[in-house]
Design an enzyme around this catalytic site. Sequence first.
Site, PDB file in Angstrom:
ATOM      1  CB  CYS A 184      -5.425   9.980  11.863  1.00  0.00           C
ATOM      2  SG  CYS A 184      -3.466   9.466  12.316  1.00  0.00           S
TER       3      CYS A 184
ATOM      4  NE  ARG B  24       0.283  10.429  10.379  1.00  0.00           N
ATOM      5  CZ  ARG B  24      -0.095   9.145   9.867  1.00  0.00           C
ATOM      6  NH1 ARG B  24      -1.220   8.740   9.908  1.00  0.00           N
ATOM      7  NH2 ARG B  24       0.624   8.823   8.674  1.00  0.00           N
ATOM      8  N   PRO B  25       2.075  16.398  11.347  1.00  0.00           N
ATOM      9  CG  PRO B  25       3.653  17.821  12.594  1.00  0.00           C
ATOM     10  CD  PRO B  25       2.733  16.318  12.636  1.00  0.00           C
TER      11      PRO B  25
ATOM     12  CE  LYS C 280      -1.895   1.495   4.053  1.00  0.00           C
ATOM     13  NZ  LYS C 280      -1.591   2.879   4.328  1.00  0.00           N
ATOM     14  CG  ASN C 281       2.115   2.526   3.468  1.00  0.00           C
ATOM     15  OD1 ASN C 281       1.195   2.737   3.225  1.00  0.00           O
ATOM     16  ND2 ASN C 281       2.599   2.588   4.751  1.00  0.00           N
TER      17      ASN C 281
ATOM     18  CG  ASP D  70       6.718  20.486  10.189  1.00  0.00           C
ATOM     19  OD1 ASP D  70       6.193  19.465  10.496  1.00  0.00           O
ATOM     20  OD2 ASP D  70       8.068  20.718  10.991  1.00  0.00           O
ATOM     21  CG  LEU D  71       9.721  17.772   8.562  1.00  0.00           C
ATOM     22  CD1 LEU D  71      10.139  16.555   9.048  1.00  0.00           C
ATOM     23  CD2 LEU D  71      10.880  18.964   8.650  1.00  0.00           C
TER      24      LEU D  71
ATOM     25  NE  ARG E 121      -0.875  11.445   7.699  1.00  0.00           N
ATOM     26  CZ  ARG E 121      -0.583  12.572   7.623  1.00  0.00           C
ATOM     27  NH1 ARG E 121      -1.277  13.597   8.113  1.00  0.00           N
ATOM     28  NH2 ARG E 121       0.495  13.002   7.416  1.00  0.00           N
TER      29      ARG E 121
ATOM     30  CG  ASP F 120       3.366   1.367   9.781  1.00  0.00           C
ATOM     31  OD1 ASP F 120       3.473   1.363   8.593  1.00  0.00           O
ATOM     32  OD2 ASP F 120       2.806   2.198  10.450  1.00  0.00           O
TER      33      ASP F 120
ATOM     34  NE  ARG G 203      -6.853   4.194   5.583  1.00  0.00           N
ATOM     35  CZ  ARG G 203      -6.140   4.675   6.271  1.00  0.00           C
ATOM     36  NH1 ARG G 203      -6.431   4.968   7.555  1.00  0.00           N
ATOM     37  NH2 ARG G 203      -4.819   5.101   5.932  1.00  0.00           N
TER      38      ARG G 203
HETATM   39  C1  EPZ Z   1       4.274   6.867   6.512  1.00  0.00           C
HETATM   40  O1  EPZ Z   1       3.292   7.912   7.130  1.00  0.00           O
HETATM   41  C2  EPZ Z   1       3.414   5.919   6.537  1.00  0.00           C
HETATM   42  N1  EPZ Z   1       2.162   6.021   5.324  1.00  0.00           N
HETATM   43  C3  EPZ Z   1       2.818   5.356   7.845  1.00  0.00           C
HETATM   44  O2  EPZ Z   1       2.158   3.944   7.606  1.00  0.00           O
HETATM   45  C4  EPZ Z   1       3.812   4.887   8.645  1.00  0.00           C
HETATM   46  O3  EPZ Z   1       3.397   4.742   9.970  1.00  0.00           O
HETATM   47  C5  EPZ Z   1       4.837   6.066   8.736  1.00  0.00           C
HETATM   48  O4  EPZ Z   1       5.344   6.452   7.284  1.00  0.00           O
HETATM   49  C6  EPZ Z   1       6.188   5.865   9.487  1.00  0.00           C
HETATM   50  O5  EPZ Z   1       6.991   4.682   9.102  1.00  0.00           O
HETATM   51  C7  EPZ Z   1       2.418   5.888   4.061  1.00  0.00           C
HETATM   52  O6  EPZ Z   1       3.527   5.571   3.669  1.00  0.00           O
HETATM   53  C8  EPZ Z   1       1.006   6.332   3.206  1.00  0.00           C
HETATM   54  P1  EPZ Z   1       6.114  10.151   8.625  1.00  0.00           P
HETATM   55  P2  EPZ Z   1       4.005   9.385   7.114  1.00  0.00           P
HETATM   56  O7  EPZ Z   1       6.116  11.587   7.803  1.00  0.00           O
HETATM   57  O8  EPZ Z   1       4.909   9.842   5.968  1.00  0.00           O
HETATM   58  C9  EPZ Z   1       6.545  13.579  11.871  1.00  0.00           C
HETATM   59  C10 EPZ Z   1       0.292   2.629   7.753  1.00  0.00           C
HETATM   60  O9  EPZ Z   1      -0.022   2.148   8.910  1.00  0.00           O
HETATM   61  N2  EPZ Z   1       6.687  14.471  10.841  1.00  0.00           N
HETATM   62  O10 EPZ Z   1       7.545   9.445   8.320  1.00  0.00           O
HETATM   63  O11 EPZ Z   1       2.791  10.297   7.409  1.00  0.00           O
HETATM   64  C11 EPZ Z   1       5.190  12.815  12.269  1.00  0.00           C
HETATM   65  O12 EPZ Z   1       4.669  13.634  12.997  1.00  0.00           O
HETATM   66  C12 EPZ Z   1       0.586   4.047   7.839  1.00  0.00           C
HETATM   67  O13 EPZ Z   1       0.262   2.260   6.644  1.00  0.00           O
HETATM   68  C13 EPZ Z   1       6.850  15.832  10.933  1.00  0.00           C
HETATM   69  O14 EPZ Z   1       7.013  16.260  12.184  1.00  0.00           O
HETATM   70  O15 EPZ Z   1       4.940   9.305   8.461  1.00  0.00           O
HETATM   71  C14 EPZ Z   1       5.377  11.506  12.848  1.00  0.00           C
HETATM   72  O16 EPZ Z   1       5.953  11.671  14.371  1.00  0.00           O
HETATM   73  C15 EPZ Z   1       0.220   4.805   9.267  1.00  0.00           C
HETATM   74  N3  EPZ Z   1       6.817  16.627  10.000  1.00  0.00           N
HETATM   75  C16 EPZ Z   1       7.033  11.321  12.289  1.00  0.00           C
HETATM   76  O17 EPZ Z   1       7.255  12.455  11.548  1.00  0.00           O
HETATM   77  C17 EPZ Z   1       6.277  16.251   8.848  1.00  0.00           C
HETATM   78  O18 EPZ Z   1       6.161  17.320   7.941  1.00  0.00           O
HETATM   79  C18 EPZ Z   1       6.897  10.075  11.046  1.00  0.00           C
HETATM   80  O19 EPZ Z   1       5.907  10.535  10.123  1.00  0.00           O
HETATM   81  C19 EPZ Z   1       6.206  14.937   8.676  1.00  0.00           C
HETATM   82  C20 EPZ Z   1       6.189  14.110   9.620  1.00  0.00           C
END
Ligand code: EPZ
Length: 420
Positions: free
Chosen positions: A118, A123-124, A22-23, A126-127, A94, A307, A400
Amino acid sequence: MSKYIIKQSAPLHGEVEISGAKNATLPILAATVLTDGVCEIHDTPHLSDVEVMCEILRAVGATVTEDYERHVITVDGSTVDKSVVPYDLVKKERASFFIMGPLLARMGKVNIALPGGCAIGERPVDLHTKGIRMLGARVVTSDGEVNANADKLKGALVYLDFPSVGATENIMMAATLAEGETTIENAAEEPEIVDLANFLNSMGAQIKGAGTDTIRITGVDKLHGTRYAVIPDRIETATFMIAAATTRGNILIKNCIPDHVRPIIAKLIECGVDISDEPEGLRVRGDKNHLKATNIKTLPYPGFPTDAQAPIMTLLTTVDGQSRINETLFENRLMHANELNRMGANIRVDGRTAIVPGNQRPLEGASVMATDLRAGAALVIAGLVATGTTEVTNIYHIERGYEDFVRKLKNLGADIEKVD
Ligand code: EPZ
Protein backbone atom coordinates in the site's frame (compact mmCIF):
# COMPACT_ATOMS: atom_id res chain seq x y z
CA MET A 1 -15.74 11.98 -3.80
CA SER A 2 -16.44 12.88 -0.15
CA LYS A 3 -14.18 15.25 1.72
CA TYR A 4 -13.89 17.05 5.05
CA ILE A 5 -14.11 20.85 5.26
CA ILE A 6 -12.35 22.03 8.41
CA LYS A 7 -12.14 25.57 9.74
CA GLN A 8 -9.76 26.97 12.36
CA SER A 9 -11.43 25.87 15.61
CA ALA A 10 -11.39 26.73 19.30
CA PRO A 11 -9.22 24.54 21.54
CA LEU A 12 -10.93 21.13 21.87
CA HIS A 13 -12.90 20.78 25.11
CA GLY A 14 -15.33 18.25 26.58
CA GLU A 15 -15.39 14.45 26.57
CA VAL A 16 -14.85 11.72 23.97
CA GLU A 17 -15.59 7.99 24.27
CA ILE A 18 -13.10 5.65 22.56
CA SER A 19 -14.45 2.86 20.31
CA GLY A 20 -13.36 -0.79 20.17
CA ALA A 21 -9.95 -1.45 18.64
CA LYS A 22 -9.92 -1.98 14.86
CA ASN A 23 -6.65 -3.94 15.04
CA ALA A 24 -8.05 -6.29 17.69
CA THR A 25 -11.46 -6.73 16.02
CA LEU A 26 -10.03 -7.77 12.65
CA PRO A 27 -7.88 -10.75 13.78
CA ILE A 28 -10.56 -11.77 16.32
CA LEU A 29 -13.15 -11.93 13.53
CA ALA A 30 -10.70 -14.01 11.44
CA ALA A 31 -10.24 -16.39 14.40
CA THR A 32 -13.96 -17.24 14.48
CA VAL A 33 -13.49 -19.71 11.57
CA LEU A 34 -11.47 -21.90 13.96
CA THR A 35 -14.66 -23.22 15.56
CA ASP A 36 -17.99 -24.62 14.41
CA GLY A 37 -19.51 -22.87 17.41
CA VAL A 38 -21.04 -19.40 17.68
CA CYS A 39 -18.90 -16.39 18.69
CA GLU A 40 -20.55 -13.19 19.94
CA ILE A 41 -18.09 -10.28 19.80
CA HIS A 42 -18.95 -7.05 21.64
CA ASP A 43 -17.66 -3.47 21.42
CA THR A 44 -16.80 -3.89 17.73
CA PRO A 45 -16.33 -0.54 15.94
CA HIS A 46 -18.49 0.26 12.89
CA LEU A 47 -15.74 0.65 10.26
CA SER A 48 -15.52 -0.25 6.58
CA ASP A 49 -12.53 -2.52 7.37
CA VAL A 50 -14.74 -4.48 9.81
CA GLU A 51 -17.55 -4.74 7.24
CA VAL A 52 -15.07 -6.13 4.66
CA MET A 53 -13.84 -8.74 7.16
CA CYS A 54 -17.48 -9.80 7.71
CA GLU A 55 -17.87 -10.13 3.91
CA ILE A 56 -14.80 -12.37 3.87
CA LEU A 57 -16.24 -14.58 6.62
CA ARG A 58 -19.46 -14.93 4.60
CA ALA A 59 -17.40 -15.71 1.47
CA VAL A 60 -15.99 -18.82 3.22
CA GLY A 61 -19.47 -19.83 4.37
CA ALA A 62 -19.73 -18.43 7.92
CA THR A 63 -23.08 -17.01 9.05
CA VAL A 64 -22.46 -13.44 10.21
CA THR A 65 -24.85 -10.97 11.91
CA GLU A 66 -23.66 -7.38 12.27
CA ASP A 67 -25.52 -5.22 14.81
CA TYR A 68 -23.73 -1.86 14.78
CA GLU A 69 -26.37 -0.24 17.01
CA ARG A 70 -25.35 -2.59 19.81
CA HIS A 71 -21.77 -2.93 18.51
CA VAL A 72 -22.13 -6.74 18.44
CA ILE A 73 -21.04 -9.09 15.66
CA THR A 74 -22.17 -12.72 15.86
CA VAL A 75 -20.40 -15.38 13.80
CA ASP A 76 -21.72 -18.94 13.46
CA GLY A 77 -18.73 -20.94 12.23
CA SER A 78 -20.68 -24.18 11.73
CA THR A 79 -21.44 -23.27 8.11
CA VAL A 80 -17.80 -22.55 7.13
CA ASP A 81 -17.24 -24.78 4.08
CA LYS A 82 -14.88 -22.94 1.71
CA SER A 83 -11.11 -22.49 1.72
CA VAL A 84 -10.79 -19.94 -1.09
CA VAL A 85 -10.72 -16.24 -0.14
CA PRO A 86 -11.84 -14.10 -3.11
CA TYR A 87 -9.19 -11.75 -4.52
CA ASP A 88 -11.55 -8.78 -4.81
CA LEU A 89 -12.01 -8.84 -1.03
CA VAL A 90 -8.32 -9.36 -0.16
CA LYS A 91 -7.30 -6.42 -2.34
CA LYS A 92 -9.78 -4.22 -0.42
CA GLU A 93 -8.08 -4.85 2.84
CA ARG A 94 -4.69 -6.26 3.84
CA ALA A 95 -5.92 -7.56 7.18
CA SER A 96 -7.98 -10.15 5.32
CA PHE A 97 -4.69 -12.06 5.06
CA PHE A 98 -5.06 -12.79 8.78
CA ILE A 99 -7.64 -15.43 7.84
CA MET A 100 -5.00 -17.59 6.14
CA GLY A 101 -3.78 -19.32 9.32
CA PRO A 102 -7.17 -20.02 10.92
CA LEU A 103 -8.77 -21.14 7.66
CA LEU A 104 -5.87 -23.53 6.96
CA ALA A 105 -6.18 -24.96 10.48
CA ARG A 106 -9.96 -25.41 10.09
CA MET A 107 -10.18 -26.64 6.48
CA GLY A 108 -6.75 -28.28 5.96
CA LYS A 109 -6.15 -26.02 2.97
CA VAL A 110 -6.41 -22.37 1.94
CA ASN A 111 -6.12 -20.34 -1.24
CA ILE A 112 -5.75 -16.61 -0.70
CA ALA A 113 -4.46 -13.73 -2.80
CA LEU A 114 -1.29 -12.04 -1.63
CA PRO A 115 -2.30 -8.69 -0.11
CA GLY A 116 -0.82 -5.94 -2.23
CA GLY A 117 1.47 -3.37 -0.75
CA CYS A 118 0.00 0.00 0.00
CA ALA A 119 1.11 3.62 0.07
CA ILE A 120 3.20 3.18 3.23
CA GLY A 121 5.28 0.27 2.04
CA GLU A 122 5.68 -3.04 0.23
CA ARG A 123 4.40 -4.95 3.25
CA PRO A 124 5.54 -8.50 2.45
CA VAL A 125 3.99 -11.57 4.10
CA ASP A 126 7.10 -13.81 4.02
CA LEU A 127 7.04 -14.24 7.82
CA HIS A 128 3.41 -15.36 7.72
CA THR A 129 4.15 -18.09 5.13
CA LYS A 130 7.43 -19.04 6.85
CA GLY A 131 5.52 -19.68 10.08
CA ILE A 132 2.80 -21.73 8.43
CA ARG A 133 5.45 -23.79 6.61
CA MET A 134 7.23 -24.43 9.92
CA LEU A 135 3.91 -25.82 11.23
CA GLY A 136 4.12 -28.47 8.50
CA ALA A 137 1.97 -26.93 5.75
CA ARG A 138 2.93 -27.23 2.10
CA VAL A 139 2.92 -23.61 0.95
CA VAL A 140 3.18 -22.47 -2.68
CA THR A 141 3.26 -18.77 -3.49
CA SER A 142 2.72 -18.13 -7.18
CA ASP A 143 0.68 -15.93 -9.52
CA GLY A 144 -0.02 -13.49 -6.71
CA GLU A 145 -1.64 -16.01 -4.42
CA VAL A 146 -0.77 -18.38 -1.61
CA ASN A 147 -1.88 -22.03 -1.72
CA ALA A 148 -1.30 -23.93 1.51
CA ASN A 149 -2.43 -27.34 2.70
CA ALA A 150 -1.81 -29.68 5.61
CA ASP A 151 -3.81 -32.65 6.83
CA LYS A 152 -2.78 -31.76 10.38
CA LEU A 153 -0.52 -28.91 11.45
CA LYS A 154 2.25 -29.86 13.85
CA GLY A 155 3.60 -27.67 16.65
CA ALA A 156 7.04 -26.15 16.01
CA LEU A 157 9.52 -23.51 17.15
CA VAL A 158 8.98 -20.44 14.95
CA TYR A 159 11.48 -17.59 15.16
CA LEU A 160 10.22 -14.32 13.62
CA ASP A 161 13.02 -12.34 11.96
CA PHE A 162 10.94 -9.26 12.75
CA PRO A 163 8.23 -9.00 15.46
CA SER A 164 5.47 -8.72 12.85
CA VAL A 165 1.99 -8.15 14.33
CA GLY A 166 0.15 -9.95 11.53
CA ALA A 167 2.58 -12.86 11.30
CA THR A 168 2.41 -13.39 15.08
CA GLU A 169 -1.40 -13.42 14.87
CA ASN A 170 -1.63 -15.74 11.84
CA ILE A 171 0.79 -18.28 13.33
CA MET A 172 -0.76 -18.11 16.82
CA MET A 173 -4.25 -18.77 15.41
CA ALA A 174 -3.08 -21.71 13.26
CA ALA A 175 -1.12 -23.22 16.16
CA THR A 176 -4.22 -23.45 18.41
CA LEU A 177 -5.37 -26.55 16.47
CA ALA A 178 -1.91 -27.96 15.65
CA GLU A 179 -0.64 -31.19 17.22
CA GLY A 180 1.65 -30.46 20.17
CA GLU A 181 3.55 -27.37 21.30
CA THR A 182 4.31 -24.28 19.25
CA THR A 183 6.67 -21.55 20.45
CA ILE A 184 6.81 -18.21 18.67
CA GLU A 185 10.06 -16.40 19.44
CA ASN A 186 10.64 -12.68 18.80
CA ALA A 187 6.84 -12.39 18.73
CA ALA A 188 5.08 -9.02 18.51
CA GLU A 189 3.94 -7.75 21.95
CA GLU A 190 1.14 -5.35 20.97
CA PRO A 191 -1.99 -5.22 23.20
CA GLU A 192 -4.02 -6.48 20.22
CA ILE A 193 -1.96 -9.71 20.32
CA VAL A 194 -2.91 -10.14 23.99
CA ASP A 195 -6.57 -9.44 23.18
CA LEU A 196 -6.54 -12.07 20.41
CA ALA A 197 -4.87 -14.61 22.74
CA ASN A 198 -7.49 -13.92 25.43
CA PHE A 199 -10.23 -14.39 22.83
CA LEU A 200 -8.73 -17.70 21.65
CA ASN A 201 -8.27 -18.91 25.24
CA SER A 202 -11.96 -18.10 25.89
CA MET A 203 -12.67 -20.53 23.02
CA GLY A 204 -10.64 -23.26 24.78
CA ALA A 205 -7.20 -22.59 23.29
CA GLN A 206 -4.10 -22.94 25.46
CA ILE A 207 -1.88 -19.89 24.90
CA LYS A 208 0.67 -18.46 27.32
CA GLY A 209 3.04 -15.52 27.06
CA ALA A 210 1.05 -13.23 24.77
CA GLY A 211 2.35 -9.69 25.32
CA THR A 212 5.93 -10.93 25.66
CA ASP A 213 8.41 -11.84 22.91
CA THR A 214 7.83 -15.57 23.49
CA ILE A 215 4.38 -17.08 23.03
CA ARG A 216 3.67 -20.76 23.78
CA ILE A 217 0.64 -22.51 22.27
CA THR A 218 -0.44 -26.06 23.16
CA GLY A 219 -2.63 -27.40 20.35
CA VAL A 220 -6.11 -28.70 21.17
CA ASP A 221 -8.53 -30.83 19.13
CA LYS A 222 -11.41 -28.40 19.03
CA LEU A 223 -12.37 -24.86 19.96
CA HIS A 224 -15.87 -23.83 21.09
CA GLY A 225 -17.89 -20.65 20.64
CA THR A 226 -17.61 -17.77 23.09
CA ARG A 227 -18.73 -14.26 24.05
CA TYR A 228 -16.00 -11.63 24.13
CA ALA A 229 -15.55 -7.82 24.25
CA VAL A 230 -12.61 -6.28 22.38
CA ILE A 231 -10.28 -3.72 24.00
CA PRO A 232 -10.58 0.03 23.31
CA ASP A 233 -8.58 1.41 20.39
CA ARG A 234 -5.20 2.70 21.63
CA ILE A 235 -4.43 4.46 18.34
CA GLU A 236 -7.75 6.32 18.38
CA THR A 237 -6.90 7.23 21.99
CA ALA A 238 -3.48 8.51 20.88
CA THR A 239 -5.09 10.50 18.06
CA PHE A 240 -7.47 12.36 20.40
CA MET A 241 -4.69 12.96 22.97
CA ILE A 242 -2.59 14.56 20.23
CA ALA A 243 -5.55 16.57 18.91
CA ALA A 244 -6.12 18.00 22.40
CA ALA A 245 -2.42 18.91 22.68
CA THR A 246 -2.24 20.44 19.21
CA THR A 247 -5.31 22.67 19.70
CA ARG A 248 -4.09 23.58 23.22
CA GLY A 249 -7.37 22.12 24.46
CA ASN A 250 -8.58 20.33 27.56
CA ILE A 251 -10.45 17.04 27.04
CA LEU A 252 -11.42 13.93 28.98
CA ILE A 253 -10.89 10.66 27.09
CA LYS A 254 -13.25 7.94 28.35
CA ASN A 255 -13.15 4.16 27.80
CA CYS A 256 -9.40 4.09 27.17
CA ILE A 257 -6.60 1.99 28.72
CA PRO A 258 -3.76 4.37 29.77
CA ASP A 259 -1.38 1.43 30.02
CA HIS A 260 -1.71 0.90 26.24
CA VAL A 261 -0.62 4.47 25.42
CA ARG A 262 2.40 4.83 27.72
CA PRO A 263 4.76 5.96 24.88
CA ILE A 264 2.27 8.68 23.84
CA ILE A 265 1.86 9.86 27.44
CA ALA A 266 5.65 9.98 27.89
CA LYS A 267 6.27 11.95 24.70
CA LEU A 268 3.41 14.42 25.23
CA ILE A 269 4.64 15.10 28.78
CA GLU A 270 8.12 15.75 27.33
CA CYS A 271 6.47 18.41 25.15
CA GLY A 272 4.85 20.00 28.22
CA VAL A 273 1.33 18.57 27.85
CA ASP A 274 -0.45 18.02 31.17
CA ILE A 275 -1.89 14.47 31.44
CA SER A 276 -3.69 13.05 34.47
CA ASP A 277 -5.51 9.81 35.15
CA GLU A 278 -8.99 10.72 36.47
CA PRO A 279 -11.62 8.21 37.69
CA GLU A 280 -13.65 8.77 34.50
CA GLY A 281 -10.71 8.61 32.09
CA LEU A 282 -7.55 10.33 30.88
CA ARG A 283 -7.47 14.15 31.17
CA VAL A 284 -5.27 15.73 28.47
CA ARG A 285 -4.48 19.47 28.63
CA GLY A 286 -2.48 21.30 26.02
CA ASP A 287 -3.43 24.66 27.52
CA LYS A 288 -1.41 24.63 30.74
CA ASN A 289 2.20 24.96 29.61
CA HIS A 290 4.16 26.33 26.68
CA LEU A 291 4.77 23.29 24.41
CA LYS A 292 8.20 22.45 23.13
CA ALA A 293 10.00 20.09 20.73
CA THR A 294 10.86 16.43 21.26
CA ASN A 295 12.27 13.59 19.13
CA ILE A 296 10.31 10.51 18.01
CA LYS A 297 11.54 7.09 16.90
CA THR A 298 8.85 4.56 15.98
CA LEU A 299 9.41 1.00 17.22
CA PRO A 300 7.40 -2.20 17.77
CA TYR A 301 5.39 -2.19 21.02
CA PRO A 302 6.14 -1.08 23.70
CA GLY A 303 8.02 1.52 21.63
CA PHE A 304 6.35 4.57 20.10
CA PRO A 305 3.69 3.25 17.66
CA THR A 306 4.13 3.96 13.96
CA ASP A 307 0.35 4.52 13.75
CA ALA A 308 0.69 7.62 15.98
CA GLN A 309 3.64 9.05 14.03
CA ALA A 310 1.62 11.11 11.54
CA PRO A 311 -0.63 12.73 14.16
CA ILE A 312 2.28 13.68 16.42
CA MET A 313 4.11 15.22 13.44
CA THR A 314 1.21 17.69 13.19
CA LEU A 315 1.61 18.58 16.88
CA LEU A 316 5.36 19.07 16.46
CA THR A 317 4.83 21.63 13.67
CA THR A 318 3.13 23.86 16.27
CA VAL A 319 5.56 23.66 19.23
CA ASP A 320 8.68 25.70 19.97
CA GLY A 321 11.91 24.32 18.52
CA GLN A 322 13.01 21.66 16.07
CA SER A 323 11.93 18.01 16.38
CA ARG A 324 13.24 14.92 14.63
CA ILE A 325 10.99 11.98 13.66
CA ASN A 326 12.50 8.64 12.64
CA GLU A 327 10.05 6.10 11.11
CA THR A 328 11.63 2.64 11.42
CA LEU A 329 8.64 0.32 10.74
CA PHE A 330 7.61 1.26 7.20
CA GLU A 331 9.75 2.46 4.31
CA ASN A 332 7.36 5.12 3.06
CA ARG A 333 5.28 6.47 5.92
CA LEU A 334 6.28 10.16 5.88
CA MET A 335 4.14 11.29 2.93
CA HIS A 336 1.94 13.43 5.16
CA ALA A 337 4.98 15.75 5.54
CA ASN A 338 4.43 16.90 1.94
CA GLU A 339 0.79 17.64 2.69
CA LEU A 340 1.67 19.50 5.91
CA ASN A 341 4.22 21.51 3.90
CA ARG A 342 1.38 22.65 1.64
CA MET A 343 0.07 24.21 4.86
CA GLY A 344 3.37 25.98 5.55
CA ALA A 345 5.08 23.47 7.86
CA ASN A 346 8.55 23.54 6.18
CA ILE A 347 9.33 19.93 7.14
CA ARG A 348 12.46 18.38 5.59
CA VAL A 349 12.33 14.63 4.85
CA ASP A 350 15.54 12.67 4.39
CA GLY A 351 14.89 8.95 3.88
CA ARG A 352 13.03 7.70 6.95
CA THR A 353 13.73 10.85 8.99
CA ALA A 354 11.71 14.06 9.08
CA ILE A 355 13.04 17.31 10.56
CA VAL A 356 10.12 19.39 11.85
CA PRO A 357 11.23 23.02 12.39
CA GLY A 358 8.42 23.92 14.80
CA ASN A 359 6.20 26.96 14.93
CA GLN A 360 7.63 29.68 12.74
CA ARG A 361 4.00 30.78 12.14
CA PRO A 362 0.54 29.07 12.35
CA LEU A 363 -0.23 26.57 9.57
CA GLU A 364 -2.32 27.90 6.67
CA GLY A 365 -5.47 26.15 5.48
CA ALA A 366 -5.13 24.33 2.15
CA SER A 367 -6.57 21.45 0.12
CA VAL A 368 -4.67 18.30 1.19
CA MET A 369 -4.95 14.55 0.58
CA ALA A 370 -4.98 11.63 3.02
CA THR A 371 -2.44 8.98 1.98
CA ASP A 372 -3.29 6.48 4.73
CA LEU A 373 -5.72 6.51 7.62
CA ARG A 374 -3.30 7.92 10.19
CA ALA A 375 -1.97 10.56 7.77
CA GLY A 376 -5.60 11.55 7.20
CA ALA A 377 -6.16 12.01 10.92
CA ALA A 378 -2.97 14.11 11.11
CA LEU A 379 -4.28 16.43 8.37
CA VAL A 380 -7.65 16.83 10.09
CA ILE A 381 -5.85 17.89 13.29
CA ALA A 382 -3.75 20.33 11.25
CA GLY A 383 -6.95 21.83 9.80
CA LEU A 384 -8.25 22.52 13.30
CA VAL A 385 -5.34 24.90 14.06
CA ALA A 386 -4.59 26.25 10.57
CA THR A 387 -5.83 29.69 9.58
CA GLY A 388 -8.77 29.72 7.18
CA THR A 389 -10.27 26.57 5.68
CA THR A 390 -8.70 23.14 5.06
CA GLU A 391 -10.14 20.51 2.70
CA VAL A 392 -9.07 16.89 3.29
CA THR A 393 -9.78 14.48 0.40
CA ASN A 394 -9.48 10.65 0.16
CA ILE A 395 -11.28 10.49 3.49
CA TYR A 396 -12.25 6.85 2.84
CA HIS A 397 -8.83 6.12 4.36
CA ILE A 398 -9.86 7.87 7.58
CA GLU A 399 -13.28 6.24 7.78
CA ARG A 400 -11.64 2.79 7.57
CA GLY A 401 -10.10 3.32 10.99
CA TYR A 402 -11.97 5.99 12.97
CA GLU A 403 -15.58 5.36 13.99
CA ASP A 404 -17.80 8.49 14.05
CA PHE A 405 -14.72 10.69 13.65
CA VAL A 406 -16.60 13.87 12.58
CA ARG A 407 -19.28 13.54 15.29
CA LYS A 408 -16.69 12.97 18.02
CA LEU A 409 -14.63 15.98 16.89
CA LYS A 410 -17.72 18.23 16.59
CA ASN A 411 -18.73 17.24 20.13
CA LEU A 412 -15.33 18.55 21.23
CA GLY A 413 -15.92 21.91 19.53
CA ALA A 414 -14.24 21.26 16.17
CA ASP A 415 -15.56 23.11 13.10
CA ILE A 416 -15.62 20.18 10.67
CA GLU A 417 -18.15 19.08 8.07
CA LYS A 418 -18.26 16.06 5.73
CA VAL A 419 -19.42 16.95 2.21
CA ASP A 420 -20.11 14.51 -0.62
C1 EPZ B 1 -0.27 -4.11 11.80
O1 EPZ B 1 0.02 -4.25 10.43
C2 EPZ B 1 -1.35 -3.04 11.87
N1 EPZ B 1 -2.53 -3.48 11.14
C3 EPZ B 1 -0.82 -1.73 11.30
O2 EPZ B 1 -1.82 -0.76 11.50
C4 EPZ B 1 0.43 -1.31 12.08
O3 EPZ B 1 0.95 -0.13 11.51
C5 EPZ B 1 1.47 -2.43 12.02
O4 EPZ B 1 0.88 -3.66 12.54
C6 EPZ B 1 2.71 -2.11 12.86
O5 EPZ B 1 2.34 -1.89 14.19
C7 EPZ B 1 -3.38 -4.35 11.71
O6 EPZ B 1 -3.18 -4.81 12.82
C8 EPZ B 1 -4.61 -4.70 10.91
P1 EPZ B 1 3.68 -5.80 10.67
P2 EPZ B 1 0.95 -5.50 9.95
O7 EPZ B 1 3.55 -7.15 10.06
O8 EPZ B 1 0.65 -6.70 10.76
C9 EPZ B 1 7.51 -6.15 7.96
C10 EPZ B 1 -3.27 0.94 10.94
O9 EPZ B 1 -2.95 2.12 10.80
N2 EPZ B 1 7.02 -7.50 7.63
O10 EPZ B 1 3.95 -5.67 12.13
O11 EPZ B 1 0.86 -5.59 8.46
C11 EPZ B 1 6.68 -5.09 7.25
O12 EPZ B 1 7.17 -4.86 5.96
C12 EPZ B 1 -2.42 -0.15 10.34
O13 EPZ B 1 -4.25 0.53 11.63
C13 EPZ B 1 7.84 -8.37 6.89
O14 EPZ B 1 8.97 -8.00 6.52
O15 EPZ B 1 2.39 -4.93 10.35
C14 EPZ B 1 6.84 -3.88 8.12
O16 EPZ B 1 8.04 -3.20 7.77
C15 EPZ B 1 -1.44 0.39 9.35
N3 EPZ B 1 7.40 -9.61 6.59
C16 EPZ B 1 7.02 -4.46 9.53
O17 EPZ B 1 7.29 -5.86 9.35
C17 EPZ B 1 6.16 -10.06 6.99
O18 EPZ B 1 5.81 -11.23 6.70
C18 EPZ B 1 5.81 -4.30 10.42
O19 EPZ B 1 4.76 -4.99 9.81
C19 EPZ B 1 5.34 -9.17 7.74
C20 EPZ B 1 5.80 -7.91 8.05
